[in-house]
Write a protein that holds these residues in place. Structure first.
Motif, PDB file in Angstrom:
ATOM      1  N   SER A 318       0.812  -1.215   0.000  1.00  0.00           N
ATOM      2  CA  SER A 318       0.000   0.000   0.000  1.00  0.00           C
ATOM      3  C   SER A 318       0.842   1.261   0.000  1.00  0.00           C
ATOM      4  CB  SER A 318      -0.948   0.007   1.208  1.00  0.00           C
ATOM      5  OG  SER A 318      -0.220  -0.023   2.428  1.00  0.00           O
ATOM      6  N   ASN A 319       2.134   1.150   0.366  1.00  0.00           N
ATOM      7  CA  ASN A 319       2.982   2.355   0.336  1.00  0.00           C
ATOM      8  C   ASN A 319       3.722   2.519  -0.994  1.00  0.00           C
ATOM      9  OD1 ASN A 319       4.868   0.328   0.620  1.00  0.00           O
ATOM     10  ND2 ASN A 319       5.998   1.299   2.291  1.00  0.00           N
ATOM     11  N   TYR A 320       3.432   1.672  -1.966  1.00  0.00           N
ATOM     12  CA  TYR A 320       3.929   1.901  -3.323  1.00  0.00           C
ATOM     13  C   TYR A 320       3.044   2.946  -3.990  1.00  0.00           C
ATOM     14  CZ  TYR A 320       7.216  -2.022  -3.825  1.00  0.00           C
ATOM     15  OH  TYR A 320       8.284  -2.871  -3.728  1.00  0.00           O
ATOM     16  N   ARG A 321       3.659   3.939  -4.604  1.00  0.00           N
ATOM     17  CA  ARG A 321       2.883   4.932  -5.351  1.00  0.00           C
ATOM     18  C   ARG A 321       2.135   4.211  -6.475  1.00  0.00           C
ATOM     19  NH1 ARG A 321       3.386  10.422  -5.461  1.00  0.00           N
ATOM     20  NH2 ARG A 321       5.346  10.305  -4.282  1.00  0.00           N
ATOM     21  N   GLY A 322       0.830   4.407  -6.523  1.00  0.00           N
ATOM     22  CA  GLY A 322       0.020   3.772  -7.564  1.00  0.00           C
ATOM     23  C   GLY A 322      -0.695   2.519  -7.104  1.00  0.00           C
ATOM     24  N   LEU A 323      -0.425   2.061  -5.875  1.00  0.00           N
ATOM     25  CA  LEU A 323      -1.121   0.893  -5.334  1.00  0.00           C
ATOM     26  C   LEU A 323      -1.894   1.314  -4.083  1.00  0.00           C
ATOM     27  CD1 LEU A 323       1.500  -1.982  -5.732  1.00  0.00           C
ATOM     28  CD2 LEU A 323      -0.404  -1.377  -7.241  1.00  0.00           C
ATOM     29  N   ALA A 324      -2.878   0.501  -3.711  1.00  0.00           N
ATOM     30  CA  ALA A 324      -3.759   0.815  -2.589  1.00  0.00           C
ATOM     31  C   ALA A 324      -3.728  -0.315  -1.570  1.00  0.00           C
ATOM     32  CB  ALA A 324      -5.188   1.014  -3.118  1.00  0.00           C
ATOM     33  N   PRO A 325      -4.304  -0.124  -0.389  1.00  0.00           N
ATOM     34  CA  PRO A 325      -4.405  -1.230   0.575  1.00  0.00           C
ATOM     35  C   PRO A 325      -5.088  -2.439  -0.058  1.00  0.00           C
ATOM     36  CG  PRO A 325      -4.950   0.841   1.646  1.00  0.00           C
ATOM     37  CD  PRO A 325      -4.799   1.145   0.174  1.00  0.00           C
ATOM     38  N   GLY A 326      -4.569  -3.610   0.258  1.00  0.00           N
ATOM     39  CA  GLY A 326      -5.086  -4.846  -0.330  1.00  0.00           C
ATOM     40  C   GLY A 326      -4.156  -5.447  -1.361  1.00  0.00           C
ATOM     41  N   PHE A 327      -3.144  -4.669  -1.806  1.00  0.00           N
ATOM     42  CA  PHE A 327      -2.130  -5.201  -2.713  1.00  0.00           C
ATOM     43  C   PHE A 327      -0.957  -5.736  -1.885  1.00  0.00           C
ATOM     44  CE2 PHE A 327      -4.362  -2.578  -5.776  1.00  0.00           C
ATOM     45  CZ  PHE A 327      -4.303  -3.345  -6.935  1.00  0.00           C
ATOM     46  N   TYR A 328      -0.496  -6.917  -2.247  1.00  0.00           N
ATOM     47  CA  TYR A 328       0.594  -7.564  -1.511  1.00  0.00           C
ATOM     48  C   TYR A 328       1.595  -8.163  -2.492  1.00  0.00           C
ATOM     49  CZ  TYR A 328      -2.863  -7.264   2.222  1.00  0.00           C
ATOM     50  OH  TYR A 328      -3.778  -6.799   3.125  1.00  0.00           O
ATOM     51  N   ARG A 329       2.815  -8.311  -2.018  1.00  0.00           N
ATOM     52  CA  ARG A 329       3.852  -8.976  -2.804  1.00  0.00           C
ATOM     53  C   ARG A 329       4.434 -10.104  -1.965  1.00  0.00           C
ATOM     54  NH1 ARG A 329       9.073  -5.753  -3.226  1.00  0.00           N
ATOM     55  NH2 ARG A 329       9.430  -6.999  -1.364  1.00  0.00           N
ATOM     56  N   THR A 330       4.597 -11.251  -2.609  1.00  0.00           N
ATOM     57  CA  THR A 330       5.114 -12.436  -1.933  1.00  0.00           C
ATOM     58  C   THR A 330       6.266 -13.010  -2.737  1.00  0.00           C
ATOM     59  OG1 THR A 330       2.869 -12.953  -1.179  1.00  0.00           O
ATOM     60  CG2 THR A 330       4.508 -14.686  -0.978  1.00  0.00           C
ATOM     61  N   VAL A 331       7.388 -13.254  -2.083  1.00  0.00           N
ATOM     62  CA  VAL A 331       8.504 -13.886  -2.774  1.00  0.00           C
ATOM     63  C   VAL A 331       8.165 -15.351  -3.060  1.00  0.00           C
ATOM     64  CG1 VAL A 331       9.706 -14.619  -0.669  1.00  0.00           C
ATOM     65  CG2 VAL A 331      11.022 -14.184  -2.736  1.00  0.00           C
TER      66      VAL A 331
END
Length: 349
Positions: A318-331
């Motif tokens: 959510s702290n990426y510019r252009g993304l909102a809460p609910g977006f996640y990244r998983t290795v």
């Protein structure tokens, strides 16, 4: 201090009485440090009673041979971030173009610079499309691209990358291409712009040993540029002993490995496919990245906090510019770690 990156296992340990999590928030090779690199690390300890080579001569020779570029085109740093911050001080763009979302440290490094953003859209799967060419116009001094992009894992089409390159040449802008995750592509050679280096002295390619060789604690990154003046300016932009004896030894050992990156990329692709399918079966939207991580979207905007309660760290995007809460990244991890993550996810969902 507010940390903007993944991999904060230290904060987790502080919050959870010293316990360590299953860390899916940092994009590191799940198969660990190669044995030859580990041995080089140990052997280098005996040479830590002297200053490191400020010119990284042995490392430059090894990487130059591996990449088929002159060693004089290479500058090494204390991780790719060190190179980024020095680069900002050297090229000093007044106006730079960044995509959004992308790696946050581009923006952090660009001090006294007006930043323009080319927003990637969910409707287009966060892919970089020819729309970006409209934003590369006179007045832009530098264009930063991450290929594959972080956090999406998506690559630019080679044809579009050539058009972007041509647009930068036409206006005399620097083109900085971050290829730190390129090694994780099964068709890595198709996506690099290394062959364009001799044609344009304002093309700069960023690489790192951190991700592929699982050595984030060692700190080793570099850039390639055909302009010797730029390379020398990067050396002058910070303290001279920025790459340790141990880091240089690790780098020499890493580039000497035969077939390691190709084998890793294939194994990661298999595990990425497994994880993507498993998430989709749980009605989670997954974006088809090609690196060693996945961007996905869930209804639950507190999912990262709930997973932390089960001993699993994921990257809240959510702290990426252009993304909102609910977006996640998983290795992408080894199968047993992915299964542990999925079990924790099932308990919550």
């Amino acid at each position: 201090m507010h940390l903007i990156h993944g991999g904060d296992i230290y904060g987790y340990a502080e919050r959870h009485g010293g316990a360590l999590p299953l860390d899916l928030s940092a994009n590191i090779n799940p198969f660990g440090i190669p044995q030859a690199v580990r041995q080089a690390m140990h052997d280098a300890v005996d040479h830590c009673d002297r200053y490191p080579d400020p010119l990284c001569r042995a490392l430059a020779q090894a990487v130059g041979e591996a990449e088929q570029v002159p060693p004089s085109w290479l500058f090494f740093g204390n991780g790719a971030a060190d190179v980024l911050f020095r680069l900002s001080a050297v090229i000093r763009p007044r106006k730079a173009l960044l995509t959004a979302p992308t790696f946050a440290e581009y923006e952090q490094s660009l001090l006294d610079c007006k930043i323009c953003y080319h927003y990637l859209t969910e409707a287009e799967g966060f892919a970089v499309t020819p729309r970006i060419l409209q934003d590369i116009k006179h007045g832009i001094d530098a264009v930063y691209l991450c290929n594959p992009n972080n956090p999406t894992g998506l690559t630019l089409s080679p044809a579009l990358l050539r058009e972007i390159y041509a647009a930068c040449v036409s206006i005399g802008a620097y083109l900085v291409v971050d290829e730190c995750f390129n090694d994780f592509l099964t068709d890595a050679a198709v996506h690099t712009v290394k062959h364009l280096l001799p044609r344009y002295p304002k093309l700069i390619i960023l690489r790192a040993f951190t991700k592929m060789y699982a050595i984030p604690g060692v700190r080793l990154g570099y850039c390639m540029c055909a302009d010797p003046a730029c390379i020398e300016a990067l050396r002058q932009a910070g303290q001279p002993w920025n790459v340790s004896v141990i880091a240089q030894a690790c780098g020499v050992a890493a580039v000497g490995l035969q077939g390691f990156t190709q084998q890793t990329a294939q194994r990661v692709a298999e595990e990425r496919g497994f994880l993507a399918q498993a998430l989709r079966r749980r009605r989670i939207t997954v974006f088809d990245g090609q690196a060693n991580f996945l961007l996905w979207k869930a209804q639950d905007t507190a999912l990262h906090q709930k997973l932390e309660g089960k001993g699993v760290l994921i990257r809240d995007c959510s702290n990426y510019r252009g993304l909102a809460p609910g977006f996640y990244r998983t290795v992408v991890k080894q199968r047993e770690d992915s299964l542990r993550f999925l079990r924790a996810l099932d308990d919550i969902l």
